[in-house]
Design a protein around this motif. Structure first.
Motif, PDB file in Angstrom:
ATOM      1  N   VAL A  61      -3.649  -5.781   0.145  1.00  6.84           N
ATOM      2  CA  VAL A  61      -3.445  -4.236  -0.149  1.00  6.84           C
ATOM      3  C   VAL A  61      -4.274  -3.220   0.622  1.00  6.84           C
ATOM      4  CG1 VAL A  61      -3.319  -2.478  -1.960  1.00  6.84           C
ATOM      5  CG2 VAL A  61      -2.684  -4.802  -2.569  1.00  6.84           C
ATOM      6  N   LEU A  62      -3.680  -2.424   1.123  1.00  3.43           N
ATOM      7  CA  LEU A  62      -4.501  -1.318   2.157  1.00  3.43           C
ATOM      8  C   LEU A  62      -4.304   0.043   1.172  1.00  3.43           C
ATOM      9  CD1 LEU A  62      -3.246  -1.847   5.715  1.00  3.43           C
ATOM     10  CD2 LEU A  62      -5.333  -2.669   4.660  1.00  3.43           C
ATOM     11  N   ARG A  63      -5.573   0.739   1.179  1.00  3.66           N
ATOM     12  CA  ARG A  63      -5.619   1.996   0.589  1.00  3.66           C
ATOM     13  C   ARG A  63      -6.192   2.754   1.722  1.00  3.66           C
ATOM     14  NH1 ARG A  63      -8.435   3.687  -4.766  1.00  3.66           N
ATOM     15  NH2 ARG A  63      -7.561   1.765  -5.562  1.00  3.66           N
ATOM     16  N   GLN A  64      -5.614   4.031   2.039  1.00  6.27           N
ATOM     17  CA  GLN A  64      -6.428   4.995   2.940  1.00  6.27           C
ATOM     18  C   GLN A  64      -7.016   4.268   4.144  1.00  6.27           C
ATOM     19  OE1 GLN A  64      -9.041   7.068   0.449  1.00  6.27           O
ATOM     20  NE2 GLN A  64      -7.348   8.359  -0.377  1.00  6.27           N
ATOM     21  N   MET A  84      -3.724  -0.629  -5.315  1.00  2.00           N
ATOM     22  CA  MET A  84      -2.999   0.224  -4.661  1.00  2.00           C
ATOM     23  C   MET A  84      -3.321   1.711  -4.979  1.00  2.00           C
ATOM     24  SD  MET A  84       0.809  -1.459  -4.312  1.00  2.00           S
ATOM     25  CE  MET A  84       1.736  -0.097  -3.510  1.00  2.00           C
ATOM     26  N   ASP A  98       6.819   3.588  -0.866  1.00  3.17           N
ATOM     27  CA  ASP A  98       5.960   2.994  -1.830  1.00  3.17           C
ATOM     28  C   ASP A  98       6.133   3.351  -3.293  1.00  3.17           C
ATOM     29  OD1 ASP A  98       3.936   5.049  -2.662  1.00  3.17           O
ATOM     30  OD2 ASP A  98       3.533   5.237  -0.537  1.00  3.17           O
ATOM     31  N   HIS A 138       7.275  -2.271  -0.226  1.00  7.11           N
ATOM     32  CA  HIS A 138       6.891  -1.421  -1.236  1.00  7.11           C
ATOM     33  C   HIS A 138       7.239  -1.912  -2.880  1.00  7.11           C
ATOM     34  CE1 HIS A 138      10.932   0.270  -0.806  1.00  7.11           C
ATOM     35  NE2 HIS A 138      10.815   0.625  -2.286  1.00  7.11           N
ATOM     36  N   GLY A 160       0.753  -1.091  -0.111  1.00  5.50           N
ATOM     37  CA  GLY A 160       0.108  -0.137   0.012  1.00  5.50           C
ATOM     38  C   GLY A 160       1.070   1.265  -0.104  1.00  5.50           C
ATOM     39  N   GLU A 161       0.286   2.148  -0.319  1.00  2.00           N
ATOM     40  CA  GLU A 161       1.058   3.689  -0.243  1.00  2.00           C
ATOM     41  C   GLU A 161       1.511   4.130   1.006  1.00  2.00           C
ATOM     42  OE1 GLU A 161       0.173   7.152  -3.122  1.00  2.00           O
ATOM     43  OE2 GLU A 161      -2.085   6.156  -2.591  1.00  2.00           O
ATOM     44  N   ALA A 172      -0.790   4.254   4.220  1.00  2.00           N
ATOM     45  CA  ALA A 172      -2.279   3.658   3.857  1.00  2.00           C
ATOM     46  C   ALA A 172      -2.491   2.758   5.269  1.00  2.00           C
ATOM     47  CB  ALA A 172      -1.873   2.560   2.614  1.00  2.00           C
ATOM     48  N   LYS A 232      -0.393   0.453   6.952  1.00  2.00           N
ATOM     49  CA  LYS A 232       0.431  -0.944   6.870  1.00  2.00           C
ATOM     50  C   LYS A 232       0.986  -0.921   8.358  1.00  2.00           C
ATOM     51  CE  LYS A 232       3.161  -0.346   3.451  1.00  2.00           C
ATOM     52  NZ  LYS A 232       2.687   1.058   3.176  1.00  2.00           N
TER      53      LYS A 232
END
Length: 494
Positions: A207-210, A230, A419, A193, A35-36, A39, A41
């Motif tokens: 995958v995590l996002r926000q 992502m 990332d 990353h 994830g960014e 995000a 993690k």
């Protein structure tokens, strides 16, 4: 060991770092987490190892809920974590740091013997009696990794573990991780990353996002699918694009001229070297830990003194001068240790803007909005403390504080732990700086990154500059042999 994170929620004020995340780490697997930056993690992993208490949800280990989990409790369950930033005691020697951390009480001889055994297994070289303060960032991370492998961990959490280790050490580490889970009982949680590493090593990827879980994938992994999860499909195309290697800059007056200079860092003294760097160049420094490239970079910044010879920027002699003279000559340095050397952990983002632009203190909020948020996409929380930022946002803050008139930009591992989107943004910025006439000199422990972005590579080995390679004639094998002393340079140093 079977571990489930069930409906985890973790908030920092109005920010939901983790928002109803459910994830299983199955025994016998290596589970990647991507994830960014920002995000969620690392926050999720800190919940898992008891460093942070969740605001909602629970950690379930082997079918039993573990409320009120602490680091000691997680350790007793067999959960251990390697953080992105090393956690150690710099004044203490390496062997004593190795012996700390909740394991059995060891004598000096026992600790040294166990440290030597782990280092031999991993391919690390760590001087047991040296204070940790004399180690590089890479060596400090290696020390923590060695300490974790010496403990009887059942769930091993690794946050960007390949930062600062050589390709051979990375292969050794991957072999150890595969062996670690081969009994079908242990599990590895890998925060990374690097998609290539995730594809090579992981059985499953989340995958995590926000702060939210947006996708889970099983091997074989698809780069397109993961990037799409992502960043979204359109952004993923931009992130996945590889820019051409910059062409070497030919001709013109040198911006930086180093002549028979001896740089004495607190760790090592370099052999005399000479080099010239022109405006518009992007120059990469290659070398293994202790090879001399980091000391050279610090010497160019005025942090490590030049005790003999000459170092001039735009014709201004700076050898032997304090670091403030380098700043006045429009030289700016981005350290690898962002919180320790670059930022003030307890100060707000707005405080950093006031310090960076003291003559414009009254305009600090406008500068923050225009530079930090608008230009570098930093999180729009001016009152947040720097220590609360993710690695990517820490680097964005540092970049936003670099004056526009900087002529020589020096960067030590500028993308460490970031990332793909953050990395792409940083290199876009460096190329813009070079196109505007600045010279960029950087060191990266990721050899592939160095070769992709440098128009020229200076190779260091055994505290000496051994080769000056122009774009088009160097490759990974050539540079790898030079930086490890396996071959004699065939090109004279300029």
């Amino acid at each position: 060991m079977d571990v489930v994170l069930s409906q985890i929620v973790k908030r920092f004020g109005p920010l939901a770092a983790n928002d109803d995340v459910t994830m299983r780490f199955a025994p016998g697997t290596i589970h990647g987490l991507l994830g960014e930056n920002g995000a969620g993690k690392s926050t999720l992993m800190r919940v898992l190892c008891g460093v942070l208490a969740p605001d909602g949800g629970e950690v379930v280990v082997n079918g039993r809920a573990c409320p009120g989990l602490t680091p000691e409790g997680a350790g007793a369950l067999g959960i251990g974590m390697l953080s992105q930033d090393p956690l150690d005691f710099p004044p203490l020697p390496v062997w004593e740091n190795f012996a700390l951390g909740g394991g059995p009480v060891l004598s000096r001889s026992q600790a040294k013997a166990r440290l030597a055994a782990v280092c031999a297994r991993m391919g690390f070289v760590l001087p047991p009696d040296a204070p940790v303060s004399r180690l590089t960032v890479a060596e400090r991370q290696q020390l923590e990794l060695a300490r974790l492998f010496d403990r009887d961990v059942r769930l091993l959490i690794l946050d960007e573990p390949t930062t600062g280790i050589s390709p051979a050490q990375k292969e050794a580490l991957f072999g150890v991780l595969r062996a670690f889970v081969a009994d079908g009982e242990r599990v590895v949680a890998l925060v990374t990353h690097k998609l290539a590493e995730a594809k090579e090593l992981c059985d499953t990827v989340s995958v995590l996002r926000q702060g939210r879980l947006v996708g889970s994938f099983a091997a074989p992994l698809s780069t397109t699918a993961i990037l799409g999860a992502m960043f979204g499909a359109e952004a993923a195309c931009a992130v996945g694009a590889v820019p051409p290697r910059p062409a070497p800059v030919v001709g013109g007056e040198a911006l930086l001229r180093v002549t028979d200079a001896v740089i004495a860092d607190e760790k090592i003294v370099l052999q005399p070297l000479s080099v010239a760097i022109r405006p518009g160049e992007i120059v990469g420094l290659a070398g293994i830990s202790g090879g001399g490239q980091e000391a050279f970079l610090r010497g160019l910044a005025g942090i490590a003194p030049v005790v003999a010879g000459s170092l001039a920027v735009a014709g201004r002699e700076l050898a032997g001068k304090p670091a403030t003279r380098f700043l006045n000559a429009a030289v700016h340095y981005l350290p690898a240790s962002r919180l320790e050397e670059g930022l003030f952990p307890g100060l707000t983002l707005l405080d950093h803007v006031r310090l960076a632009f003291p003559e414009r203190r009254a305009e600090a909020r406008a500068i923050f909005a225009e530079r930090c948020v608008g230009r570098f996409r930093l999180t729009n929380l001016p009152e947040a403390k720097a220590a609360r930022l993710s690695g990517g946002n820490q680097q964005r803050l540092l970049l936003s504080l670099v004056p526009d008139d900087t002529r020589l930009l020096l960067a030590d591992n500028p993308t460490r732990g970031l990332d793909a989107a953050s990395i792409a943004q940083i290199w876009d910025h460096f190329r813009e700086r070079a196109a505007a006439g600045a010279a960029v000199v950087f060191f990266s422990e990721d050899l592939d990154e160095l070769l992709a972005h440098a128009g020229r590579v200076l190779v260091f080995f055994n505290r000496a500059l051994v080769a000056d390679l122009k774009a088009g004639i160097f490759d990974a094998a050539c540079v790898g042999d030079l930086m490890t002393g396996r071959t004699v340079p065939g090109q004279a140093v300029a």
